[in-house]
Design a protein around this motif. Structure first.
Motif, PDB file in Angstrom:
ATOM      1  N   THR A 285      61.620  64.561  56.015  1.00 57.62           N
ATOM      2  CA  THR A 285      62.368  64.697  56.958  1.00 57.62           C
ATOM      3  C   THR A 285      61.421  63.907  58.047  1.00 57.62           C
ATOM      4  OG1 THR A 285      63.302  66.013  59.073  1.00 57.62           O
ATOM      5  CG2 THR A 285      61.585  67.284  56.981  1.00 57.62           C
ATOM      6  N   ASP A 286      61.406  62.882  58.987  1.00 55.61           N
ATOM      7  CA  ASP A 286      60.753  62.644  59.932  1.00 55.61           C
ATOM      8  C   ASP A 286      59.830  63.144  60.662  1.00 55.61           C
ATOM      9  OD1 ASP A 286      61.671  60.066  59.192  1.00 55.61           O
ATOM     10  OD2 ASP A 286      62.629  59.116  60.490  1.00 55.61           O
ATOM     11  N   PRO A 287      60.165  64.830  61.170  1.00 53.75           N
ATOM     12  CA  PRO A 287      60.148  65.512  62.245  1.00 53.75           C
ATOM     13  C   PRO A 287      58.263  65.696  61.546  1.00 53.75           C
ATOM     14  CG  PRO A 287      61.939  65.656  62.030  1.00 53.75           C
ATOM     15  CD  PRO A 287      62.695  64.648  61.273  1.00 53.75           C
ATOM     16  N   THR A 288      58.819  65.549  60.151  1.00 59.07           N
ATOM     17  CA  THR A 288      57.610  66.393  59.608  1.00 59.07           C
ATOM     18  C   THR A 288      55.797  65.405  59.551  1.00 59.07           C
ATOM     19  OG1 THR A 288      57.758  65.860  56.965  1.00 59.07           O
ATOM     20  CG2 THR A 288      58.783  67.752  57.962  1.00 59.07           C
ATOM     21  N   TYR A 302      57.434  52.716  59.136  1.00 56.80           N
ATOM     22  CA  TYR A 302      57.369  52.761  57.848  1.00 56.80           C
ATOM     23  C   TYR A 302      55.671  53.121  57.777  1.00 56.80           C
ATOM     24  CZ  TYR A 302      61.904  51.094  57.073  1.00 56.80           C
ATOM     25  OH  TYR A 302      63.184  51.030  56.721  1.00 56.80           O
ATOM     26  N   GLU A 303      54.604  52.755  58.322  1.00 60.66           N
ATOM     27  CA  GLU A 303      53.529  52.805  57.767  1.00 60.66           C
ATOM     28  C   GLU A 303      53.273  54.115  58.616  1.00 60.66           C
ATOM     29  OE1 GLU A 303      51.414  51.704  62.634  1.00 60.66           O
ATOM     30  OE2 GLU A 303      51.624  49.682  61.193  1.00 60.66           O
ATOM     31  N   ASP A 304      53.786  55.015  59.275  1.00 61.23           N
ATOM     32  CA  ASP A 304      53.925  56.279  59.934  1.00 61.23           C
ATOM     33  C   ASP A 304      53.959  57.427  58.412  1.00 61.23           C
ATOM     34  OD1 ASP A 304      52.686  55.871  62.267  1.00 61.23           O
ATOM     35  OD2 ASP A 304      55.138  56.176  63.187  1.00 61.23           O
ATOM     36  N   LEU A 305      55.230  57.008  58.111  1.00 63.58           N
ATOM     37  CA  LEU A 305      55.119  57.787  56.364  1.00 63.58           C
ATOM     38  C   LEU A 305      54.331  57.860  55.775  1.00 63.58           C
ATOM     39  CD1 LEU A 305      58.634  55.918  55.468  1.00 63.58           C
ATOM     40  CD2 LEU A 305      58.438  58.088  57.670  1.00 63.58           C
ATOM     41  N   GLU A 306      53.267  56.745  55.413  1.00 65.77           N
ATOM     42  CA  GLU A 306      52.133  57.172  54.603  1.00 65.77           C
ATOM     43  C   GLU A 306      50.476  57.772  55.351  1.00 65.77           C
ATOM     44  OE1 GLU A 306      52.292  55.799  51.886  1.00 65.77           O
ATOM     45  OE2 GLU A 306      53.954  55.274  52.739  1.00 65.77           O
ATOM     46  N   VAL A 307      50.939  58.924  56.578  1.00 59.35           N
ATOM     47  CA  VAL A 307      50.327  58.951  56.676  1.00 59.35           C
ATOM     48  C   VAL A 307      49.718  60.903  55.435  1.00 59.35           C
ATOM     49  CG1 VAL A 307      51.719  60.590  58.253  1.00 59.35           C
ATOM     50  CG2 VAL A 307      49.399  61.260  58.066  1.00 59.35           C
ATOM     51  N   ASP A 308      48.170  60.943  55.423  1.00 55.25           N
ATOM     52  CA  ASP A 308      48.014  61.646  54.512  1.00 55.25           C
ATOM     53  C   ASP A 308      47.570  62.794  55.209  1.00 55.25           C
ATOM     54  OD1 ASP A 308      47.100  63.005  52.211  1.00 55.25           O
ATOM     55  OD2 ASP A 308      45.167  61.705  52.265  1.00 55.25           O
ATOM     56  N   ASN A 309      48.490  63.960  54.728  1.00 52.09           N
ATOM     57  CA  ASN A 309      49.477  65.755  55.756  1.00 52.09           C
ATOM     58  C   ASN A 309      49.497  66.299  54.577  1.00 52.09           C
ATOM     59  OD1 ASN A 309      50.160  67.073  57.848  1.00 52.09           O
ATOM     60  ND2 ASN A 309      48.343  66.009  58.475  1.00 52.09           N
ATOM     61  N   PRO A 310      49.370  67.235  54.811  1.00 51.95           N
ATOM     62  CA  PRO A 310      50.030  68.313  53.565  1.00 51.95           C
ATOM     63  C   PRO A 310      51.863  68.483  53.884  1.00 51.95           C
ATOM     64  CG  PRO A 310      47.937  68.914  53.825  1.00 51.95           C
ATOM     65  CD  PRO A 310      47.535  67.703  55.092  1.00 51.95           C
ATOM     66  N   TYR A 311      51.131  67.982  55.990  1.00 50.20           N
ATOM     67  CA  TYR A 311      52.941  68.083  56.150  1.00 50.20           C
ATOM     68  C   TYR A 311      53.952  67.607  56.200  1.00 50.20           C
ATOM     69  CZ  TYR A 311      51.795  73.302  58.593  1.00 50.20           C
ATOM     70  OH  TYR A 311      50.792  74.056  58.667  1.00 50.20           O
ATOM     71  N   ASN A 312      53.508  66.278  55.450  1.00 50.12           N
ATOM     72  CA  ASN A 312      54.797  65.235  55.907  1.00 50.12           C
ATOM     73  C   ASN A 312      55.039  65.231  54.040  1.00 50.12           C
ATOM     74  OD1 ASN A 312      55.501  62.623  55.298  1.00 50.12           O
ATOM     75  ND2 ASN A 312      53.452  61.315  55.195  1.00 50.12           N
ATOM     76  N   THR A 313      56.406  65.190  54.336  1.00 55.03           N
ATOM     77  CA  THR A 313      57.011  65.490  53.460  1.00 55.03           C
ATOM     78  C   THR A 313      57.946  63.547  52.542  1.00 55.03           C
ATOM     79  OG1 THR A 313      59.010  65.865  55.085  1.00 55.03           O
ATOM     80  CG2 THR A 313      58.113  67.934  54.076  1.00 55.03           C
ATOM     81  N   TYR A 314      56.825  62.700  53.675  1.00 56.74           N
ATOM     82  CA  TYR A 314      57.402  61.979  52.285  1.00 56.74           C
ATOM     83  C   TYR A 314      56.063  61.496  51.419  1.00 56.74           C
ATOM     84  CZ  TYR A 314      61.154  59.761  55.408  1.00 56.74           C
ATOM     85  OH  TYR A 314      62.085  59.318  56.758  1.00 56.74           O
ATOM     86  N   LYS A 315      55.341  62.374  51.573  1.00 53.21           N
ATOM     87  CA  LYS A 315      54.179  62.150  50.580  1.00 53.21           C
ATOM     88  C   LYS A 315      54.200  63.644  49.839  1.00 53.21           C
ATOM     89  CE  LYS A 315      51.067  59.248  51.307  1.00 53.21           C
ATOM     90  NZ  LYS A 315      50.213  58.245  50.246  1.00 53.21           N
TER      91      LYS A 315
END
Length: 372
Positions: A285-288, A302-315
């Motif tokens: 979900t993008d808001p995360t 698309y590059e934002d989706l790769e952010v290394d963060n515990p809140y990123n639900t793409y990762k």
């Protein structure tokens, strides 16, 4: 005894009588003065007591007091209840005041009053069935705001700065005091290793009335947490039935709050999230992603989706470590009562309308149809 002696004796007795009369008169005057003084003091004390009983018990109090007025209660019994709850100083004086104002048609029910209410405000509340007070100012916090965004609202509407607000909500002693007061809402989960802000998502979005010109900052925050506590615990049976902790429930609702573009779709989006969680599929979900980046962007790249963060639900699979914003009642409700669907995907078109799909192929078709 000769005449001269008798005359002298009579004179002496007359002098004694005059002296006695003077003493008696003095005593009478002293007693009368004492009675007048006692009466005056008593009258002053009585006047002062009555005057104070006609004033609010504590003009600066913001503490809410639950007051139950049973069906069939008359002015006498209502007055007694108000005195027992500390809302009025003297039941009899309130009763006579209400009768003097020719007020007696009071409604039964559950009231939330404060000791700062005037007798007229109490009477108005009992007549209308709701608490009636004119706030000195109101503070509106919309749904879906992060603590950083709430800080800006506080800075705009009060004399406190955003920095002061953020310092308070992250103050260890303050957080511990709130956890002690609201243990069912603020559990140890809010102190998890990857939590950005312990109180993120726990300040309920609503319009708050305040009755002093400058309430303390911790009181403003306390009021918002207290409201969240009241609302969230209404759903306790529901989230426990889903084997969710209160922290997971508020976190889930916050994701829903940020993702939903229309209130009618919240239940369906909630079903998508639950369906993904069941099959260990990332929520994506993008808001995360935006929360991970710590900034607002109109479009997630698309590059934002790769952010290394515990809140990123793409990762990261599953829920975020904690809430990403303050969920409103509709999101909390949808988190408990999602739609019954098999959807695993959805997207929003340029007009904000959501389109759902059960399979990835259907989702790609929606992308071609509504996005490209």
């Amino acid at each position: 005894m000769d005449k001269e002696s008798m005359k002298q004796e009579m004179l002496e007795k007359m002098k004694e009588r005059k002296s006695e009369v003077k003493i008696v008169r003095k005593l009478v005057a002293i007693i009368a003065l004492a009675f007048l003084l006692i009466f005056a003091i008593g009258g002053f004390v009585a006047f002062s007591y009555i005057k104070s009983a006609l004033q609010p018990m504590d003009p600066d109090s913001e503490k809410e007091v639950a007051v139950e007025i049973p069906m069939g209660s008359g002015v006498t019994s209502i007055s007694q209840i108000l005195e027992e709850k500390g809302i009025v100083k003297n039941a009899r004086i309130f009763k006579y005041y209400a009768k003097f104002k020719n007020e007696s048609s009071f409604q039964a029910g559950d009231y939330t009053m404060t000791k700062a209410m005037t007798l007229d405000e109490i009477i108005e509340s009992l007549k209308t069935g709701k608490v009636y007070r004119e706030p000195l100012f109101t503070l509106t916090v919309p749904e879906g705001l992060t603590l950083d965004q709430i800080a800006k609202v506080i800075e705009k509407k009060t004399s406190y700065t955003a920095e002061e607000f953020m310092a308070k909500v992250n103050d260890k002693a303050f957080i511990e005091s709130m956890m002690g007061e609201f243990p069912q809402l603020l559990t140890n989960d809010i102190l998890g290793e990857n939590i950005r802000y312990p109180l993120e998502g726990y300040l309920y979005p609503a319009t708050y009335p305040f009755y002093v010109e400058k309430p303390p900052l911790d009181e403003i925050i306390h009021t918002m947490i207290s409201s969240m506590n009241t609302v969230v615990l209404e759903y306790k049976a529901g989230y426990e039935e889903r084997d969710m902790t209160v922290h997971q429930f508020v976190t889930f609702a916050s994701l829903l709050e940020e993702e939903a573009t229309a209130s009618t779709d919240r239940e369906t989006i909630a079903s998508v999230f639950y369906n993904r969680l069941k099959v260990d599929m990332p929520l994506q979900t993008d808001p995360t992603v935006l929360y991970s980046l710590g900034e607002h962007k109109d479009r997630v790249l698309y590059e934002d989706l790769e952010v290394d963060n515990p809140y990123n639900t793409y990762k990261n699979a599953g829920l975020t470590p904690g809430p990403i914003a303050a969920p409103g009642k509709s999101s909390l409700e949808a988190a408990i009562s999602p739609s019954d669907t098999d959807y695993l995907y959805f997207l929003a078109d340029k007009d904000g309308n959501n389109h759902f799909a059960k399979t990835y192929e259907e989702h790609l078709s929606n992308v071609d149809k509504y996005i490209k």
